[in-house]
Design a protein around this motif. Structure first.
Motif, PDB file in Angstrom:
ATOM      1  N   ILE A 297       0.686  -1.564  -0.008  1.00  0.00           N
ATOM      2  CA  ILE A 297       0.059  -0.387   0.100  1.00  0.00           C
ATOM      3  C   ILE A 297       0.738   1.512   0.168  1.00  0.00           C
ATOM      4  N   CYS A 298       1.655   1.334   1.002  1.00  0.00           N
ATOM      5  CA  CYS A 298       2.720   2.461   0.559  1.00  0.00           C
ATOM      6  C   CYS A 298       3.539   2.735  -0.248  1.00  0.00           C
ATOM      7  N   SER A 299       3.966   1.758  -1.191  1.00  0.00           N
ATOM      8  CA  SER A 299       4.677   1.922  -2.348  1.00  0.00           C
ATOM      9  C   SER A 299       3.762   2.212  -3.209  1.00  0.00           C
ATOM     10  N   ALA A 300       2.400   1.600  -3.472  1.00  0.00           N
ATOM     11  CA  ALA A 300       1.379   1.750  -4.208  1.00  0.00           C
ATOM     12  C   ALA A 300       1.374   3.465  -4.174  1.00  0.00           C
ATOM     13  N   ILE A 301       0.890   4.098  -3.103  1.00  0.00           N
ATOM     14  CA  ILE A 301       0.622   5.748  -2.560  1.00  0.00           C
ATOM     15  C   ILE A 301       1.981   6.311  -3.107  1.00  0.00           C
ATOM     16  N   GLY A 302       3.492   5.856  -3.143  1.00  0.00           N
ATOM     17  CA  GLY A 302       4.660   6.503  -3.502  1.00  0.00           C
ATOM     18  C   GLY A 302       4.652   6.340  -5.045  1.00  0.00           C
ATOM     19  N   ALA A 303       4.690   5.260  -5.504  1.00  0.00           N
ATOM     20  CA  ALA A 303       4.024   5.067  -6.941  1.00  0.00           C
ATOM     21  C   ALA A 303       3.809   6.128  -7.806  1.00  0.00           C
ATOM     22  N   LEU A 304       2.283   6.136  -7.211  1.00  0.00           N
ATOM     23  CA  LEU A 304       1.080   7.158  -7.840  1.00  0.00           C
ATOM     24  C   LEU A 304       1.776   8.855  -7.696  1.00  0.00           C
ATOM     25  N   ALA A 305       2.282   8.775  -6.740  1.00  0.00           N
ATOM     26  CA  ALA A 305       3.264  10.427  -6.787  1.00  0.00           C
ATOM     27  C   ALA A 305       4.206   9.985  -7.377  1.00  0.00           C
ATOM     28  N   GLU A 306       4.939   9.535  -7.547  1.00  0.00           N
ATOM     29  CA  GLU A 306       5.794   9.567  -8.823  1.00  0.00           C
ATOM     30  C   GLU A 306       5.915   9.893  -9.913  1.00  0.00           C
ATOM     31  N   ALA A 307       4.470   8.594 -10.308  1.00  0.00           N
ATOM     32  CA  ALA A 307       4.191   9.163 -12.255  1.00  0.00           C
ATOM     33  C   ALA A 307       3.573  10.481 -11.690  1.00  0.00           C
ATOM     34  N   ALA A 308       2.994  10.807 -10.744  1.00  0.00           N
ATOM     35  CA  ALA A 308       2.102  12.929 -11.246  1.00  0.00           C
ATOM     36  C   ALA A 308       3.221  12.981 -11.452  1.00  0.00           C
TER      37      ALA A 308
ATOM     38  N   PRO B 292       2.987  14.267 -15.884  1.00  0.00           N
ATOM     39  CA  PRO B 292       2.335  12.671 -15.212  1.00  0.00           C
ATOM     40  C   PRO B 292       2.620  12.285 -16.431  1.00  0.00           C
ATOM     41  N   VAL B 293       3.693  10.994 -15.923  1.00  0.00           N
ATOM     42  CA  VAL B 293       3.390   9.667 -16.340  1.00  0.00           C
ATOM     43  C   VAL B 293       2.048   8.928 -16.061  1.00  0.00           C
ATOM     44  N   PRO B 294       1.183   8.606 -17.800  1.00  0.00           N
ATOM     45  CA  PRO B 294      -0.706   7.880 -17.875  1.00  0.00           C
ATOM     46  C   PRO B 294       0.272   6.018 -17.411  1.00  0.00           C
ATOM     47  N   LEU B 295      -0.504   6.430 -16.044  1.00  0.00           N
ATOM     48  CA  LEU B 295      -0.161   4.591 -15.597  1.00  0.00           C
ATOM     49  C   LEU B 295      -0.892   3.347 -15.951  1.00  0.00           C
TER      50      LEU B 295
END
Length: 184
Positions: A122-133, A150-153
């Motif tokens: 969960i923490c990794s997913a939140i971090g990954a979303l922020a990194e892509a944004a 922003p990188v499209p996911l």
């Protein structure tokens, strides 16, 4: 044994006062310089969400957010984080009852089995979303993506960005589904 060192007690390990803001609350502790953040969180602060998996930064079970960026807490010396904001899975919902959207998506998608790796996922997913944004590319990001945009996911991006977190039960498809739910 050298005669001038006989009878002397071994030197105690170096310690420093360290202040960490954990889940929005300041904590000042006198910390052994060798102590890693994971042990401090679990043993000193009673926050057992981040798990000890491999102790080598390879499984991601210990993932937390440090100043908003995901990090393996088993590899970080706590004293080096003096003044940093640490967010664990316990702090994602804040003081309220409302779950973070990623937590809610994991529950709705049943994106866990044994649950051991779930806090790190969960923490990794939140971090990954922020990194892509923020426009941080991954290994699979299309090179034509404008720098800093922003990188499209898509599914491939999600899988690549979460590849540092191992799920021994194999809940990967549902984990990716949960992350897709949050971005849609």
């Amino acid at each position: 044994m050298d005669s001038q060192h006989e009878g002397t007690a071994p030197a105690s390990p170096p310690r420093s006062d360290t202040t960490l803001r954990v889940n929005g609350k300041p904590h000042t502790l006198t910390v052994d310089h060798r102590r890693v953040l994971l042990d401090l969180l679990r043993e000193d602060l009673g926050l057992a969400g981040a798990k000890k998996g491999c102790d080598h930064g390879q499984c991601g079970a210990c993932t937390v957010l440090v100043d908003g960026r995901r990090a393996n807490s088993c590899l970080l010396f706590a004293v080096a984080l003096d003044g940093c904001e640490i967010t664990t899975v316990e702090g994602l919902a804040g003081d309220g009852e409302e779950l973070h959207p990623v937590q809610r998506a994991f529950l709705e998608r049943d994106a866990f089995q044994c649950g051991y790796c779930t806090p790190g996922q969960i923490c990794s997913a939140i971090g990954a979303l922020a990194e892509a944004a923020a426009g941080h590319p991954s290994h699979v990001t299309d090179p034509r993506t404008p720098s800093g945009e922003p990188v499209p996911l898509d599914r491939e991006e999600i899988r690549e960005r979460l590849s540092g977190n191992i799920c021994r039960c194999g809940a990967y498809p549902r984990i990716a589904d949960a992350v897709e739910d949050v971005i849609s």
